[in-house]
Design a protein around this motif. Structure first.
Motif, PDB file in Angstrom:
ATOM      1  N   TYR A 189      53.024  71.578   8.718  1.00 43.58           N
ATOM      2  CA  TYR A 189      52.785  70.274   8.094  1.00 43.58           C
ATOM      3  C   TYR A 189      53.603  69.185   8.775  1.00 43.58           C
ATOM      4  O   TYR A 189      54.334  68.456   8.136  1.00 43.58           O
ATOM      5  N   GLY A 190      53.456  69.098  10.083  1.00 42.74           N
ATOM      6  CA  GLY A 190      54.070  68.007  10.815  1.00 42.74           C
ATOM      7  C   GLY A 190      55.169  68.389  11.778  1.00 42.74           C
ATOM      8  O   GLY A 190      55.479  67.624  12.700  1.00 42.74           O
ATOM      9  N   THR A 235      49.753  74.580  12.833  1.00 42.50           N
ATOM     10  CA  THR A 235      49.263  73.415  12.109  1.00 42.50           C
ATOM     11  C   THR A 235      48.293  73.839  11.018  1.00 42.50           C
ATOM     12  O   THR A 235      47.558  74.821  11.177  1.00 42.50           O
ATOM     13  N   GLY A 288      51.478  64.568  14.376  1.00 43.86           N
ATOM     14  CA  GLY A 288      52.256  65.065  13.245  1.00 43.86           C
ATOM     15  C   GLY A 288      53.648  64.463  13.225  1.00 43.86           C
ATOM     16  O   GLY A 288      54.181  64.054  14.271  1.00 43.86           O
ATOM     17  N   THR A 335      50.348  65.800   9.076  1.00 46.09           N
ATOM     18  CA  THR A 335      49.663  66.104  10.324  1.00 46.09           C
ATOM     19  C   THR A 335      48.176  65.815  10.186  1.00 46.09           C
ATOM     20  O   THR A 335      47.628  65.877   9.073  1.00 46.09           O
ATOM     21  N   SER A 392      49.434  67.381   4.322  1.00 49.58           N
ATOM     22  CA  SER A 392      50.811  66.910   4.161  1.00 49.58           C
ATOM     23  C   SER A 392      51.558  67.769   3.145  1.00 49.58           C
ATOM     24  O   SER A 392      50.951  68.511   2.361  1.00 49.58           O
TER      25      SER A 392
END
Length: 339
Positions: free
Chosen positions: A128-129, A234, A254, A276, A291
């Motif tokens: 998540y990023g 991801t 991201g 992301t 997210s």
């Protein structure tokens, strides 16, 4: 006579093993980790479900750090993924004076993860990023803060017939420790062919962490192309698509932002956010985004004994057709004893 030969061979082997174990310093370690989380799951189509998730973390581990000499060291580490032993890290590293040379499996140079989120078995915003391809086999050179590695390549047929790889995945990073912060820049590239169609993937990113008193701030961001075929971590669909005799690339972005504060030797806090998105380079496609945000405490009950209460939310956003993918609100804790 045969009996005496067997006895002699056994004694020689035992003496060799004893000598070897005395020559190297073996520092064994372990970490037992159990999750206990309540989850409220919305599947995106109006259906809600609640769940209590308890189990052994897949990254619960045992391992050892080995020092043979000032120039030679190594490490192995096994986890408990899906309840079975799995290899997390196994490498040897030779310091040749001007730098070091690593052979084996560990985190690749682009790994830039600052979060300590414990949900998703210490997920740490990795999908998540955060910037991560996790752990892979590699040959790595390191000079000061600079790393360059030839990493095991990855490939996805993308519905095609034949894949062909001719070079390894290439990664590099540079870490600068300044007075006010630690900065890290990363770059990675992977390429292969599917039925004579070239699939090129890349990622570039920056990360930074700073500390002032008992507080700290950290953040990172990345830009990438075709990260699904790169082996990047991801939550979005980051694969390209073969359309006729050409490739439609998938662009990704991201970022993460983390803040923490140490109240005392027993209690500290952390809050974090990660986002992301990925989007195919074609007119009909939309952004596939996801997210996570969370608030966490780390409570030290005794040396090596910890509990991590955490509350947060995963938002799976929309897929590349615009359909809602749902979200998960969670609260609970990770329980951990290091030994």
């Amino acid at each position: 006579m045969n009996m005496w030969i067997k006895v002699a061979v056994t004694m020689i082997a035992a003496l060799t093993l004893a000598t070897s174990s005395q020559a190297a310093e073996w520092n064994f370690y372990g970490s037992a980790r159990v999750k206990t989380f309540h989850e409220d799951v919305d599947d995106g189509s109006g259906n809600d479900a609640t769940n209590f998730d308890m189990g052994l973390h897949g990254n619960a581990r045992v391992g050892a750090k080995v020092k043979v000499s000032d120039a030679l060291k190594g490490r192995f580490e096994y986890g408990a993924k899906n309840g079975a032993a799995n290899l997390r890290q196994l490498y040897g590293e030779w310091n040749f004076g001007a730098g070091s040379f690593l052979v084996g499996q560990t985190y690749t140079p682009i790994y830039t993860v600052y979060s300590k989120s414990v949900y998703l078995e210490d997920g740490a915003l990795e999908k998540y990023g955060a910037t991560s391809a996790s752990r892979k086999p590699m040959l790595r050179l390191e000079f000061g803060g600079f790393q360059i590695a030839a990493v095991e390549p990855t490939a996805d047929a993308l519905g095609g017939t034949t894949t062909e790889m001719t070079i390894p995945n290439l990664e590099a990073s540079y870490t600068a420790a300044l007075d006010f912060a630690t900065l890290k820049a990363v770059v990675g590239y992977n390429t292969y062919d599917v039925d004579s169609i070239s699939v090129n993937s890349y990622v570039v990113g920056l990360g930074a962490k700073t500390k002032f008193g008992r507080a700290y701030l950290a953040g990172s961001f990345f830009l990438g192309q075709n990260l699904g075929t790169y082996g990047f971590k991801t939550a979005t669909d980051a694969n390209p698509v073969i359309f006729g005799a050409s490739l439609v690339d998938n662009e990704s972005f991201g970022c993460t932002l983390i803040a923490g504060y140490k109240l005392n030797e027993m209690v500290s806090f952390e809050a974090g956010y990660g986002y992301t998105e990925s989007e195919l380079d074609q007119a009909a496609s939309r952004k596939d985004d996801a997210s996570q945000y969370y608030l966490q405490a780390k409570i030290t009950l005794a040396q090596g004994v910890y509990v991590y209460p955490e509350i947060g939310k995963l938002d799976q956003g929309q897929d590349n057709t615009g359909a809602e993918q749902g979200d998960t609100t969670y609260f609970g804790a990770k329980w951990q004893i290091n030994f």
